[in-house]
Design a protein around this motif. Structure first.
Motif, PDB file in Angstrom:
ATOM      1  N   LEU A   2       2.234  -1.557 -16.009  1.00  0.00           N
ATOM      2  CA  LEU A   2       3.069  -2.619 -16.559  1.00  0.00           C
ATOM      3  C   LEU A   2       4.281  -2.817 -15.667  1.00  0.00           C
ATOM      4  CD1 LEU A   2       3.838  -4.583 -18.881  1.00  0.00           C
ATOM      5  CD2 LEU A   2       4.991  -2.644 -19.983  1.00  0.00           C
ATOM      6  N   LEU A   3       4.472  -4.044 -15.207  1.00  0.00           N
ATOM      7  CA  LEU A   3       5.648  -4.414 -14.433  1.00  0.00           C
ATOM      8  C   LEU A   3       6.413  -5.468 -15.215  1.00  0.00           C
ATOM      9  CD1 LEU A   3       3.161  -3.850 -12.282  1.00  0.00           C
ATOM     10  CD2 LEU A   3       4.904  -4.478 -10.625  1.00  0.00           C
ATOM     11  N   VAL A   4       7.707  -5.255 -15.367  1.00  0.00           N
ATOM     12  CA  VAL A   4       8.560  -6.184 -16.108  1.00  0.00           C
ATOM     13  C   VAL A   4       9.656  -6.690 -15.177  1.00  0.00           C
ATOM     14  CG1 VAL A   4      10.040  -6.504 -18.118  1.00  0.00           C
ATOM     15  CG2 VAL A   4       8.143  -4.870 -18.230  1.00  0.00           C
ATOM     16  N   VAL A   5       9.824  -8.005 -15.133  1.00  0.00           N
ATOM     17  CA  VAL A   5      10.910  -8.621 -14.366  1.00  0.00           C
ATOM     18  C   VAL A   5      11.832  -9.323 -15.360  1.00  0.00           C
ATOM     19  CG1 VAL A   5      11.538 -10.294 -12.607  1.00  0.00           C
ATOM     20  CG2 VAL A   5       9.442  -8.939 -12.337  1.00  0.00           C
TER      21      VAL A   5
ATOM     22  N   MET B 103      -5.067   6.111  -1.174  1.00  0.00           N
ATOM     23  CA  MET B 103      -4.015   6.580  -2.065  1.00  0.00           C
ATOM     24  C   MET B 103      -2.950   7.418  -1.361  1.00  0.00           C
ATOM     25  SD  MET B 103      -4.446   5.237  -4.946  1.00  0.00           S
ATOM     26  CE  MET B 103      -3.243   6.182  -5.856  1.00  0.00           C
ATOM     27  N   ARG B 104      -3.183   7.796  -0.097  1.00  0.00           N
ATOM     28  CA  ARG B 104      -2.173   8.595   0.599  1.00  0.00           C
ATOM     29  C   ARG B 104      -0.852   7.825   0.715  1.00  0.00           C
ATOM     30  NH1 ARG B 104      -4.135   9.696   6.605  1.00  0.00           N
ATOM     31  NH2 ARG B 104      -6.197   9.682   5.661  1.00  0.00           N
ATOM     32  N   TYR B 105      -0.939   6.483   0.709  1.00  0.00           N
ATOM     33  CA  TYR B 105       0.262   5.668   0.837  1.00  0.00           C
ATOM     34  C   TYR B 105       0.958   5.452  -0.502  1.00  0.00           C
ATOM     35  CZ  TYR B 105      -2.030   4.756   5.274  1.00  0.00           C
ATOM     36  OH  TYR B 105      -2.663   4.909   6.473  1.00  0.00           O
ATOM     37  N   MET B 106       0.203   5.532  -1.593  1.00  0.00           N
ATOM     38  CA  MET B 106       0.764   5.235  -2.908  1.00  0.00           C
ATOM     39  C   MET B 106       1.244   6.463  -3.667  1.00  0.00           C
ATOM     40  SD  MET B 106       1.117   2.142  -3.614  1.00  0.00           S
ATOM     41  CE  MET B 106       1.445   2.367  -5.356  1.00  0.00           C
TER      42      MET B 106
ATOM     43  N   PRO C  85      11.936   4.553 -13.499  1.00  0.00           N
ATOM     44  CA  PRO C  85      11.172   3.372 -13.901  1.00  0.00           C
ATOM     45  C   PRO C  85      11.892   2.041 -13.701  1.00  0.00           C
ATOM     46  CG  PRO C  85      12.071   4.440 -15.836  1.00  0.00           C
ATOM     47  CD  PRO C  85      12.404   5.322 -14.668  1.00  0.00           C
ATOM     48  N   ILE C  86      13.236   2.068 -13.537  1.00  0.00           N
ATOM     49  CA  ILE C  86      14.004   0.822 -13.472  1.00  0.00           C
ATOM     50  C   ILE C  86      14.790   0.753 -12.171  1.00  0.00           C
ATOM     51  CG2 ILE C  86      15.787  -0.580 -14.574  1.00  0.00           C
ATOM     52  CD1 ILE C  86      15.152   0.890 -17.193  1.00  0.00           C
ATOM     53  N   ILE C  87      14.750  -0.403 -11.510  1.00  0.00           N
ATOM     54  CA  ILE C  87      15.617  -0.646 -10.352  1.00  0.00           C
ATOM     55  C   ILE C  87      16.302  -2.002 -10.531  1.00  0.00           C
ATOM     56  CG2 ILE C  87      14.219   0.712  -8.751  1.00  0.00           C
ATOM     57  CD1 ILE C  87      13.326  -2.098  -7.597  1.00  0.00           C
ATOM     58  N   HIS C  88      17.418  -2.166  -9.853  1.00  0.00           N
ATOM     59  CA  HIS C  88      18.162  -3.433  -9.882  1.00  0.00           C
ATOM     60  C   HIS C  88      17.888  -4.163  -8.578  1.00  0.00           C
ATOM     61  CE1 HIS C  88      21.218  -5.977 -11.684  1.00  0.00           C
ATOM     62  NE2 HIS C  88      21.802  -6.099 -10.492  1.00  0.00           N
ATOM     63  N   VAL C  89      17.605  -5.471  -8.657  1.00  0.00           N
ATOM     64  CA  VAL C  89      17.265  -6.241  -7.461  1.00  0.00           C
ATOM     65  C   VAL C  89      18.360  -7.245  -7.146  1.00  0.00           C
ATOM     66  CG1 VAL C  89      14.808  -5.972  -7.912  1.00  0.00           C
ATOM     67  CG2 VAL C  89      15.976  -8.035  -8.723  1.00  0.00           C
TER      68      VAL C  89
ATOM     69  N   PHE D  12       2.093  -7.545  -5.926  1.00  0.00           N
ATOM     70  CA  PHE D  12       2.458  -6.826  -4.713  1.00  0.00           C
ATOM     71  C   PHE D  12       3.925  -7.049  -4.348  1.00  0.00           C
ATOM     72  CE2 PHE D  12      -2.170  -6.642  -3.591  1.00  0.00           C
ATOM     73  CZ  PHE D  12      -2.238  -5.267  -3.451  1.00  0.00           C
ATOM     74  N   SER D  13       4.437  -8.258  -4.548  1.00  0.00           N
ATOM     75  CA  SER D  13       5.830  -8.539  -4.234  1.00  0.00           C
ATOM     76  C   SER D  13       6.758  -7.731  -5.123  1.00  0.00           C
ATOM     77  CB  SER D  13       6.118 -10.034  -4.386  1.00  0.00           C
ATOM     78  OG  SER D  13       5.368 -10.787  -3.460  1.00  0.00           O
ATOM     79  N   THR D  14       6.427  -7.686  -6.414  1.00  0.00           N
ATOM     80  CA  THR D  14       7.242  -6.913  -7.354  1.00  0.00           C
ATOM     81  C   THR D  14       7.209  -5.430  -7.015  1.00  0.00           C
ATOM     82  OG1 THR D  14       6.728  -8.518  -9.092  1.00  0.00           O
ATOM     83  CG2 THR D  14       7.636  -6.416  -9.795  1.00  0.00           C
ATOM     84  N   LEU D  15       6.002  -4.907  -6.791  1.00  0.00           N
ATOM     85  CA  LEU D  15       5.869  -3.487  -6.480  1.00  0.00           C
ATOM     86  C   LEU D  15       6.486  -3.170  -5.117  1.00  0.00           C
ATOM     87  CD1 LEU D  15       4.707  -0.915  -7.726  1.00  0.00           C
ATOM     88  CD2 LEU D  15       2.622  -1.315  -6.409  1.00  0.00           C
ATOM     89  N   GLY D  16       6.392  -4.125  -4.175  1.00  0.00           N
ATOM     90  CA  GLY D  16       6.975  -3.912  -2.865  1.00  0.00           C
ATOM     91  C   GLY D  16       8.487  -3.774  -2.921  1.00  0.00           C
ATOM     92  N   ILE D  17       9.128  -4.629  -3.710  1.00  0.00           N
ATOM     93  CA  ILE D  17      10.575  -4.521  -3.881  1.00  0.00           C
ATOM     94  C   ILE D  17      10.925  -3.179  -4.516  1.00  0.00           C
ATOM     95  CG2 ILE D  17      12.567  -5.449  -5.136  1.00  0.00           C
ATOM     96  CD1 ILE D  17      11.284  -8.230  -4.822  1.00  0.00           C
ATOM     97  N   TYR D  18      10.137  -2.797  -5.501  1.00  0.00           N
ATOM     98  CA  TYR D  18      10.402  -1.530  -6.193  1.00  0.00           C
ATOM     99  C   TYR D  18      10.295  -0.345  -5.235  1.00  0.00           C
ATOM    100  CZ  TYR D  18      10.115   2.351  -9.419  1.00  0.00           C
ATOM    101  OH  TYR D  18      10.355   3.531 -10.050  1.00  0.00           O
ATOM    102  N   THR D  19       9.172  -0.264  -4.509  1.00  0.00           N
ATOM    103  CA  THR D  19       8.958   0.907  -3.655  1.00  0.00           C
ATOM    104  C   THR D  19       9.915   0.948  -2.471  1.00  0.00           C
ATOM    105  OG1 THR D  19       7.156  -0.283  -2.526  1.00  0.00           O
ATOM    106  CG2 THR D  19       6.539   1.227  -4.289  1.00  0.00           C
TER     107      THR D  19
END
Length: 282
Positions: A36-39, A98-101, A112-116, A156-163
């Motif tokens: 689950l990704l929440v924006v 999965m070695r990258y993830m 679980p939470i980051i600020h963008v 991918f964009s959301t997860l990319g910003i997060y990681t």
């Protein structure tokens, strides 16, 4: 960003919604079967996740992997934003290596939470707006494929910003180190070796200990990791190559096509031939 109906992709393995209440497979309390990704673009969400209460405010992204427990969730009256759900099978398919993830996925639990930034939020909203525009043209040729592609871009964009915000720790615990070494070894050998004992021997632990540690850290046993990696590769070969099933069976080092077929059906619920046929119908 206000709409009266759920913003659901035709492909239910990735879907976009305006509210958790619109997601038919999530009711509270719940144990997530999906990522689950929440924006959050405005207002806030208060949620109890794994007993701890979190507040997600404007310009925040929340990322939860399968297995988290949500006991309650409340949206403020002025909440704006969207929710993306991704099925575990789709995650496995999109991240075959999965070695990258793994380093990032281990950090999801405690972060679980980051600020963008405003610019990052605007980029996500732009993709979201494209998604909405495509939904408004359901009869357009290739609409379903376009929606699926936009879902993946948004994910991918959301997860990319997060990681990009989350750094793997400088010093891993022994359990995390064992998982990382196992994943690296698995990536090198999964097309030839499918026994837990093979990997345990090379990591100088017992099969029982390896599976127990992996289950604790990643919620999957060693055997489940091996099967998942082999099936992801098999699906990719069935989907993206002209190899026949016998050739795929040999490439994955199965004794024969029949054994490969039984293995594939046991783990996916369909034969390799049926899986390939289903893809041609999409």
């Amino acid at each position: 960003m206000e709409h009266n109906t759920p913003l659901i992709s035709p492909q239910r393995d990735i879907a976009v919604f305006q509210s958790l209440a619109e997601i038919p497979y999530i009711t509270f309390p719940t144990r997530l079967d999906y990522m689950l990704l929440v924006v959050c673009t405005g207002g806030c969400i208060t949620s109890t996740i794994d007993i701890k209460t979190h507040t997600i405010g404007a310009n925040d992204i929340l990322v939860l992997r399968p297995g988290h427990r949500i006991t309650q969730c409340e949206l403020s009256p002025d909440f704006t934003g969207f929710f993306i759900t991704v099925a575990q099978d789709k995650i496995d398919e999109m991240f075959p290596s999965m070695r990258y993830m793994v380093p990032h996925s281990l950090q999801l639990i405690s972060n679980p939470i980051i600020h963008v930034t405003d610019n990052e939020l605007e980029s996500l909203k732009s993709i979201y707006d494209l998604f909405i525009a495509q939904l408004s043209c359901p009869d357009r040729p290739y609409n379903s494929m376009a929606l699926a592609a936009l879902c993946e871009v948004l994910f991918f964009s959301t997860l990319g910003i997060y990681t990009s915000r989350i750094k793997a720790p400088d010093h891993k615990s022994r359990r995390e180190e064992l998982l990382s070494k196992f994943i690296e070894l698995l990536e090198e050998n999964y097309m030839r070796e499918r026994t837990v004992s093979y990997y345990a021997d090379r990591l100088y632990v017992t099969p029982k200990h390896l599976s127990a540690v992996l289950k604790e850290v990643s919620e999957k046993t060693a055997g489940e990791w091996i099967d998942q990696r082999v099936i992801v590769e098999a699906k990719m070969l069935l989907r993206s190559t002209g190899l026949n099933i016998q050739e795929i069976s040999a490439k994955l080092n199965f004794a024969n096509q029949s054994f490969f077929g039984k293995y594939f059906k046991h783990l996916t619920g369909m034969s390799p031939r049926d899986y390939r046929s289903k893809l041609s119908d999409l």
